[in-house]
Write a protein that holds these residues in place. Structure first.
Motif, PDB file in Angstrom:
ATOM      1  N   ARG A 181       0.717  -1.250   0.054  1.00 44.39           N
ATOM      2  CA  ARG A 181       0.079  -0.004  -0.064  1.00 44.39           C
ATOM      3  C   ARG A 181       0.787   1.219   0.011  1.00 44.39           C
ATOM      4  N   SER A 182       1.893   1.331  -0.948  1.00 43.40           N
ATOM      5  CA  SER A 182       3.006   2.226  -1.045  1.00 43.40           C
ATOM      6  C   SER A 182       2.192   3.686  -0.879  1.00 43.40           C
ATOM      7  N   ARG A 183       2.756   4.842  -0.412  1.00 45.94           N
ATOM      8  CA  ARG A 183       2.405   6.235  -0.258  1.00 45.94           C
ATOM      9  C   ARG A 183       3.513   6.869  -1.393  1.00 45.94           C
ATOM     10  N   PHE A 184       4.129   6.117  -1.908  1.00 48.82           N
ATOM     11  CA  PHE A 184       5.226   6.724  -2.761  1.00 48.82           C
ATOM     12  C   PHE A 184       5.011   6.359  -4.245  1.00 48.82           C
ATOM     13  N   TYR A 185       4.051   5.728  -4.493  1.00 41.89           N
ATOM     14  CA  TYR A 185       3.896   5.270  -5.933  1.00 41.89           C
ATOM     15  C   TYR A 185       4.945   4.377  -6.408  1.00 41.89           C
ATOM     16  N   ALA A 186       5.381   3.510  -5.679  1.00 40.97           N
ATOM     17  CA  ALA A 186       6.569   2.792  -6.207  1.00 40.97           C
ATOM     18  C   ALA A 186       6.131   1.402  -6.587  1.00 40.97           C
ATOM     19  N   GLU A 187       6.980   0.721  -7.198  1.00 39.42           N
ATOM     20  CA  GLU A 187       6.713  -0.408  -7.937  1.00 39.42           C
ATOM     21  C   GLU A 187       7.710  -1.558  -7.524  1.00 39.42           C
ATOM     22  N   THR A 188       8.841  -1.080  -6.920  1.00 40.22           N
ATOM     23  CA  THR A 188       9.882  -2.162  -6.370  1.00 40.22           C
ATOM     24  C   THR A 188      10.035  -1.922  -4.905  1.00 40.22           C
ATOM     25  N   GLU A 189      10.589  -2.855  -4.278  1.00 38.07           N
ATOM     26  CA  GLU A 189      11.092  -2.566  -3.073  1.00 38.07           C
ATOM     27  C   GLU A 189      12.277  -1.588  -2.773  1.00 38.07           C
ATOM     28  N   GLU A 190      13.095  -1.532  -3.987  1.00 37.03           N
ATOM     29  CA  GLU A 190      14.151  -0.616  -3.935  1.00 37.03           C
ATOM     30  C   GLU A 190      13.751   0.857  -4.186  1.00 37.03           C
ATOM     31  N   GLN A 191      12.453   1.079  -4.923  1.00 38.87           N
ATOM     32  CA  GLN A 191      12.022   2.417  -5.049  1.00 38.87           C
ATOM     33  C   GLN A 191      11.262   2.652  -3.797  1.00 38.87           C
ATOM     34  N   GLU A 192      10.617   1.806  -3.122  1.00 37.57           N
ATOM     35  CA  GLU A 192      10.097   2.088  -2.081  1.00 37.57           C
ATOM     36  C   GLU A 192      10.749   2.797  -0.815  1.00 37.57           C
ATOM     37  N   CYS A 193      12.072   1.935  -0.628  1.00 32.37           N
ATOM     38  CA  CYS A 193      12.954   2.210   0.559  1.00 32.37           C
ATOM     39  C   CYS A 193      13.451   3.581  -0.052  1.00 32.37           C
ATOM     40  N   ALA A 194      14.014   3.749  -1.210  1.00 31.61           N
ATOM     41  CA  ALA A 194      14.781   5.087  -1.584  1.00 31.61           C
ATOM     42  C   ALA A 194      13.705   6.202  -1.127  1.00 31.61           C
ATOM     43  N   ARG A 195      12.439   6.210  -1.777  1.00 36.94           N
ATOM     44  CA  ARG A 195      11.426   7.081  -1.719  1.00 36.94           C
ATOM     45  C   ARG A 195      10.913   7.345  -0.193  1.00 36.94           C
ATOM     46  N   ALA A 196      10.798   6.464   0.493  1.00 28.65           N
ATOM     47  CA  ALA A 196      10.486   6.415   1.949  1.00 28.65           C
ATOM     48  C   ALA A 196      11.613   7.215   2.882  1.00 28.65           C
ATOM     49  N   LEU A 197      13.115   6.852   2.497  1.00 27.42           N
ATOM     50  CA  LEU A 197      14.145   7.523   3.201  1.00 27.42           C
ATOM     51  C   LEU A 197      14.100   8.972   2.756  1.00 27.42           C
ATOM     52  N   GLU A 198      13.810   9.292   1.529  1.00 26.47           N
ATOM     53  CA  GLU A 198      13.749  10.800   0.964  1.00 26.47           C
ATOM     54  C   GLU A 198      12.589  11.607   1.768  1.00 26.47           C
ATOM     55  N   HIS A 199      11.543  10.885   1.801  1.00 22.85           N
ATOM     56  CA  HIS A 199      10.386  11.497   2.624  1.00 22.85           C
ATOM     57  C   HIS A 199      10.543  11.736   3.990  1.00 22.85           C
ATOM     58  N   LEU A 200      11.524  10.940   4.577  1.00 22.94           N
ATOM     59  CA  LEU A 200      11.752  11.080   6.035  1.00 22.94           C
ATOM     60  C   LEU A 200      12.900  12.155   6.289  1.00 22.94           C
ATOM     61  N   GLU A 201      13.731  12.249   5.394  1.00 25.82           N
ATOM     62  CA  GLU A 201      14.858  13.159   5.358  1.00 25.82           C
ATOM     63  C   GLU A 201      14.032  14.652   5.086  1.00 25.82           C
ATOM     64  N   THR A 202      13.300  14.648   4.273  1.00 29.99           N
ATOM     65  CA  THR A 202      12.435  15.973   3.925  1.00 29.99           C
ATOM     66  C   THR A 202      11.702  16.414   5.082  1.00 29.99           C
ATOM     67  N   THR A 203      10.878  15.509   5.497  1.00 29.63           N
ATOM     68  CA  THR A 203      10.332  15.781   6.804  1.00 29.63           C
ATOM     69  C   THR A 203      10.990  16.459   7.950  1.00 29.63           C
ATOM     70  N   ILE A 204      12.261  15.886   8.202  1.00 34.42           N
ATOM     71  CA  ILE A 204      13.118  16.403   9.093  1.00 34.42           C
ATOM     72  C   ILE A 204      13.540  17.766   8.671  1.00 34.42           C
ATOM     73  N   ALA A 205      13.905  17.940   7.539  1.00 32.08           N
ATOM     74  CA  ALA A 205      14.334  19.106   6.982  1.00 32.08           C
ATOM     75  C   ALA A 205      13.273  20.184   7.383  1.00 32.08           C
ATOM     76  N   PHE A 206      11.782  20.083   7.123  1.00 31.80           N
ATOM     77  CA  PHE A 206      11.026  20.891   7.224  1.00 31.80           C
ATOM     78  C   PHE A 206      10.650  21.037   8.831  1.00 31.80           C
ATOM     79  N   GLU A 207      10.706  20.154   9.747  1.00 33.13           N
ATOM     80  CA  GLU A 207      10.524  20.177  11.039  1.00 33.13           C
ATOM     81  C   GLU A 207      11.417  21.120  11.708  1.00 33.13           C
TER      82      GLU A 207
END
Length: 451
Positions: A181-207
């Motif tokens: 149930r990807s929130r990152f429109y990923a098609e592979t585990e590798e994409q899901e991992c990379a996009r989730a980490l980018e999302h987390l780091e962006t969240t930290i940047a904005f907080e």
């Protein structure tokens, strides 16, 4: 032990419960608790003499099953020797439990702060992180559960949080990876991992990185659906925490002590957090116990500065004696290895075969004795079998499935549109196959609600 029917005694137990016991997470007049007469090994039974294979391990804590004679004996011996003593003293059972736990935790998590359970372990881990960093915010994931106390429920990322949520709690939620149930429109585990980490780091940047004390994650989310993190995700979170001076907390309350076929789920991912919470399987729930395993750098913060926290029953001798005996039993009987073998050789093949035959099964995931089936109305669209946080009539398909499982002698762990397969880690292969056969029958009921 052979269950002996005693309906009259059961009726008395049930009447007293309904008159006086206030149950958690429940509308009190809408529940009908089963009166339990006894339990042993992987089974429990009611006063009618009906026996159930416990596919829920209580609340995912009876990792060595019910009434293990060596642990029962250890509690009895400790009670005769020293029933209780204040936490400020050095007590044999407490010292030995801490030593045995520290020997098994990853990295340098060598100091153990004992609590009464998992929720207060999370409370204290967060307090330690905030005091260590001098920062206030804590990031936690949606689709998570960290406990029912005030801070822990705010950290939780499922609907149980909503009624008690507080905007002043300093908690920020983010999306962790979950490809099904990807929130990152990923098609592979590798994409899901990379996009989730980018999302987390962006969240930290904005907080504001300088405001974030900790990131807390269940190593493998439990109640929310046993969502295995993709390869590299936890290591990536570790790197992000190191980059910004953030404390990395892993919640192993449910996944720890053999549940995943390893002592801790962190062992599967070769990652070492700064703090790690535990409870449940540490002594199979025989006496309430939890704790925080603390790294050297966090412990050093409080070397000459008092830690402003404690509990009357921290490291209770009865609970610690049960933990010592439980860990010894797990070693002597090879329970961790047993869980790993049965998970790989019995549970996974059986659940994947069930998924092929039952249209209600959308996804199978897990490891060791820690598995979940995602139930769906439509495999193609992945529409859940019941809506998110469904109650009443909307939850009928899952209620019908659970009722069928119980009618066929297994007690399931059902949450929203998932059923978990989490029996005791020392369940026998024959018992496990019996439970899986009953689950097969119950899934036919769920199939009736598919499109």
């Amino acid at each position: 032990m052979t269950p002996q029917p005693n309906p009259q005694a059961g009726a008395a137990v049930k009447a007293a419960d309904r008159a006086h016991v206030f149950h958690s997470w429940s509308a009190q007049e809408l529940i009908d608790p089963l009166a339990v007469a006894g339990a042993e090994g992987s089974y429990f039974w009611d006063y009618e003499g009906k026996r159930y294979l416990d596919l829920a391990s209580g609340l995912v804590y009876t990792n060595i099953g019910y009434q293990h004679p060596k642990v029962v004996a250890a509690i009895q011996e400790q009670a005769a020797k020293m029933t209780t003593f204040a936490p400020a003293f050095a007590v044999e059972a407490r010292s030995e439990a801490a030593r045995l736990i520290a020997e098994r935790t990853p990295g340098d998590l060598d100091k153990i702060f004992f609590t009464n359970g998992g929720a207060d372990a999370v409370e204290h881990a967060v307090r330690m992180a905030r005091l260590h960093t001098g920062r206030s915010k804590v990031l936690s994931a949606y689709r998570s559960y960290h406990g029912g106390t005030q801070q822990a429920i705010n950290l939780t990322g499922d609907p149980r949080r909503w009624a008690s949520d507080s905007g002043s709690a300093g908690v920020v939620h983010f999306w962790a990876p979950f490809l099904y149930r990807s929130r990152f429109y990923a098609e592979t585990e590798e994409q899901e991992c990379a996009r989730a980490l980018e999302h987390l780091e962006t969240t930290i940047a904005f907080e504001g990185p300088g405001t974030v004390a900790a990131i807390i994650l269940e190593t493998i989310p439990g109640t929310a659906g046993i969502m295995m993190p993709p390869a590299g995700y936890l290591a990536g979170v570790r790197e992000i925490c190191d980059k910004y001076g953030i404390v990395f907390v892993l919640d192993e309350v449910m996944a720890g002590f053999g549940r995943t076929g390893t002592w801790f789920a962190a062992d599967l991912y070769d990652v070492v957090p700064d703090l790690m919470t535990f409870a449940k399987g540490v002594n199979s729930g025989y006496v309430p116990l939890g704790g925080v395993a603390i790294s050297g750098k966090i412990a050093e913060t409080f070397a000459e500065r008092p830690y402003p926290g404690g509990l009357t029953y921290s490291g209770h001798p009865l609970a610690c004696a049960a933990a010592v005996a439980t860990i010894d039993v797990m070693e002597e009987e090879g329970i961790v290895e047993h869980a790993a073998r049965l998970g790989a050789e019995v549970v996974e093949p059986a659940l994947r075969e069930l998924a092929e035959r039952h249209p209600s099964v959308g996804d199978v995931r897990g490891v060791g004795m820690f598995w979940a089936l995602e139930l769906v109305k439509n495999r193609e669209t992945r529409e859940p079998l019941v809506p998110y946080n469904a109650t009443g009539q909307a939850a009928t398909p899952m209620s019908a499935f659970a009722a069928s499982a119980k009618a066929h002698g297994v007690w399931p762990f059902v949450n929203m549109n998932r059923t978990h397969v989490v029996p005791p880690c020392n369940v026998s292969e024959a018992e496990l196959k019996e439970g899986l056969a009953a689950l097969d029958t119950a899934l036919s009921v769920a199939d009736e609600y598919t499109e």
